[in-house]
Design a protein around this motif. Structure first.
Motif, mmCIF file in Angstrom:
data_model
loop_
_atom_site.group_PDB
_atom_site.id
_atom_site.type_symbol
_atom_site.label_atom_id
_atom_site.label_comp_id
_atom_site.label_asym_id
_atom_site.label_seq_id
_atom_site.Cartn_x
_atom_site.Cartn_y
_atom_site.Cartn_z
ATOM 1 N N ASN A 88 22.337 37.069 66.406
ATOM 2 C CA ASN A 88 22.929 36.321 65.298
ATOM 3 C C ASN A 88 24.428 36.580 65.334
ATOM 4 O O ASN A 88 24.939 37.533 64.741
ATOM 5 C CB ASN A 88 22.330 36.776 63.964
ATOM 6 N N TRP A 89 25.159 35.714 66.038
ATOM 7 C CA TRP A 89 26.579 35.957 66.280
ATOM 8 C C TRP A 89 27.395 35.893 64.995
ATOM 9 O O TRP A 89 28.360 36.635 64.838
ATOM 10 C CB TRP A 89 27.103 34.945 67.296
ATOM 11 N N GLN A 90 27.023 35.029 64.070
ATOM 12 C CA GLN A 90 27.765 34.931 62.818
ATOM 13 C C GLN A 90 27.617 36.206 61.995
ATOM 14 O O GLN A 90 28.604 36.732 61.456
ATOM 15 C CB GLN A 90 27.281 33.720 62.012
ATOM 16 N N GLU A 91 26.390 36.694 61.911
ATOM 17 C CA GLU A 91 26.158 37.927 61.157
ATOM 18 C C GLU A 91 26.833 39.117 61.834
ATOM 19 O O GLU A 91 27.403 39.988 61.174
ATOM 20 C CB GLU A 91 24.658 38.177 61.043
ATOM 21 N N ARG A 92 26.804 39.131 63.151
ATOM 22 C CA ARG A 92 27.426 40.228 63.892
ATOM 23 C C ARG A 92 28.937 40.231 63.703
ATOM 24 O O ARG A 92 29.555 41.286 63.528
ATOM 25 C CB ARG A 92 27.078 40.088 65.370
ATOM 26 N N ALA A 93 29.543 39.047 63.743
ATOM 27 C CA ALA A 93 30.990 38.959 63.549
ATOM 28 C C ALA A 93 31.381 39.355 62.129
ATOM 29 O O ALA A 93 32.421 39.978 61.906
ATOM 30 C CB ALA A 93 31.461 37.540 63.850
ATOM 31 N N GLU A 94 30.534 38.995 61.160
ATOM 32 C CA GLU A 94 30.825 39.337 59.766
ATOM 33 C C GLU A 94 30.725 40.839 59.532
ATOM 34 O O GLU A 94 31.516 41.416 58.782
ATOM 35 C CB GLU A 94 29.841 38.599 58.844
ATOM 36 N N ALA A 95 29.747 41.463 60.191
ATOM 37 C CA ALA A 95 29.545 42.894 59.993
ATOM 38 C C ALA A 95 30.542 43.741 60.764
ATOM 39 O O ALA A 95 30.705 44.928 60.465
ATOM 40 C CB ALA A 95 28.133 43.273 60.412
ATOM 41 N N ASN A 96 31.188 43.172 61.750
ATOM 42 C CA ASN A 96 32.111 43.944 62.584
ATOM 43 C C ASN A 96 33.514 43.349 62.576
ATOM 44 O O ASN A 96 34.172 43.262 63.613
ATOM 45 C CB ASN A 96 31.588 44.010 64.023
ATOM 46 N N LYS A 97 33.960 42.931 61.399
ATOM 47 C CA LYS A 97 35.306 42.394 61.290
ATOM 48 C C LYS A 97 36.325 43.491 61.577
ATOM 49 O O LYS A 97 36.124 44.648 61.194
ATOM 50 C CB LYS A 97 35.540 41.833 59.885
ATOM 51 N N GLU A 146 36.186 43.755 67.580
ATOM 52 C CA GLU A 146 35.353 44.219 66.488
ATOM 53 C C GLU A 146 36.027 45.388 65.788
ATOM 54 O O GLU A 146 37.134 45.798 66.136
ATOM 55 C CB GLU A 146 33.980 44.629 67.024
#
Length: 258
Positions: free
Chosen positions: A161-170, A68
């Motif tokens: 929400n793994w997709q949202e989490r990955a997007e917010a913590n690129k 992250e």
């Protein structure tokens, strides 16, 4: 010359006639029921472990672990999560009798009993049979542990929400800018801006990147003194000359990146 003439045979009572300590027991009379631990069983375990280890190493090389963004202690809304293989313990601590006043029970007693029972399973059920129905205690404990881990992991992961989490913590990409630490405005940037905007102006979770900014030197100086958006006023406390040097430093870095 007679055969054996001149030869003497010396006996030693300390040496057994048949030394069988290194010879495994013969289990040929019980085919399929049991076997020698060394080397038969242990060798199979080593081979299986070696195949798994090689496969795991190949997987880590082909798909590196996703990381992250930089940790931001000022982000109070961020919810830290353990790696997936510890999610079941994370979920366990959400239950009434494993959290709050019972937190020690949840983090020490329950996991200790569970893993201790799995370690003791072979000794609690040491019958000669190797089929599952012949070892009900060991098999039952293993199935109970497996189902519990899978269910707790699934329950914990379903709320995220793994997709949202990955997007917010690129991960923050590496900066291609050249920072001139000898520039007269670098000291002002280091004292007032580097904590939030990064050593290479790459930004962080607390502040945007300054690379590619479209602001002029005058606008940068105004923002440094008066703030903008979530950035409060009064961040920069230096002199007017240092403010001009700071703005020129940011402009210079952006020009080097073009």
């Amino acid at each position: 010359m007679h055969r054996g003439k001149g030869m003497k045979f010396v006996g030693d009572s300390r040496i057994k006639a048949e030394k069988t300590s290194q010879i495994p027991k013969d289990y040929s009379e019980y085919p399929g029921r049991t076997e020698a631990f060394w080397p038969n069983f242990l060798l199979k375990e080593w081979l299986v472990g070696a195949v798994f280890l090689v496969g795991f190493l190949i997987l880590t090389l082909a798909h590196p672990s996703p990381l992250e963004g930089m940790a931001d202690p000022t982000d109070a809304a961020y919810i830290p999560l353990p790696d997936w293989y510890f999610l079941f313990l994370y979920e366990l601590l959400k239950y009434k009798y494993a959290s709050g006043d019972f937190i020690l029970f949840g983090i020490l007693v329950l996991p200790g009993l569970a893993f201790g029972a799995l370690l003791l399973a072979p000794f609690l059920d040491n019958g000669p049979g190797r089929r599952p129905h012949q070892r009900p205690i060991a098999v039952g404990m293993m199935l109970l542990g497996l189902v519990s881990v899978i269910w707790l992991t699934y329950t914990s992961a379903s709320h995220v929400n793994w997709q949202e989490r990955a997007e917010a913590n690129k991960p923050i990409p590496e900066s291609s800018v050249v920072v001139d630490t000898e520039h007269e405005g670098f000291a002002a940037y280091e004292a007032s801006c580097m904590t939030c905007h990064g050593a290479e102006l790459e930004g962080s979770a607390a502040a945007p990147t300054l690379v590619g900014t479209e602001h002029s030197a005058e606008e940068i100086a105004t923002i440094a003194k008066e703030g903008i958006g979530a950035m409060p006023a009064g961040i920069f406390t230096g002199s007017d000359e240092e403010l001009e040097q700071l703005a020129d430093f940011i402009i210079t870095v952006n020009e080097s990146a073009e």
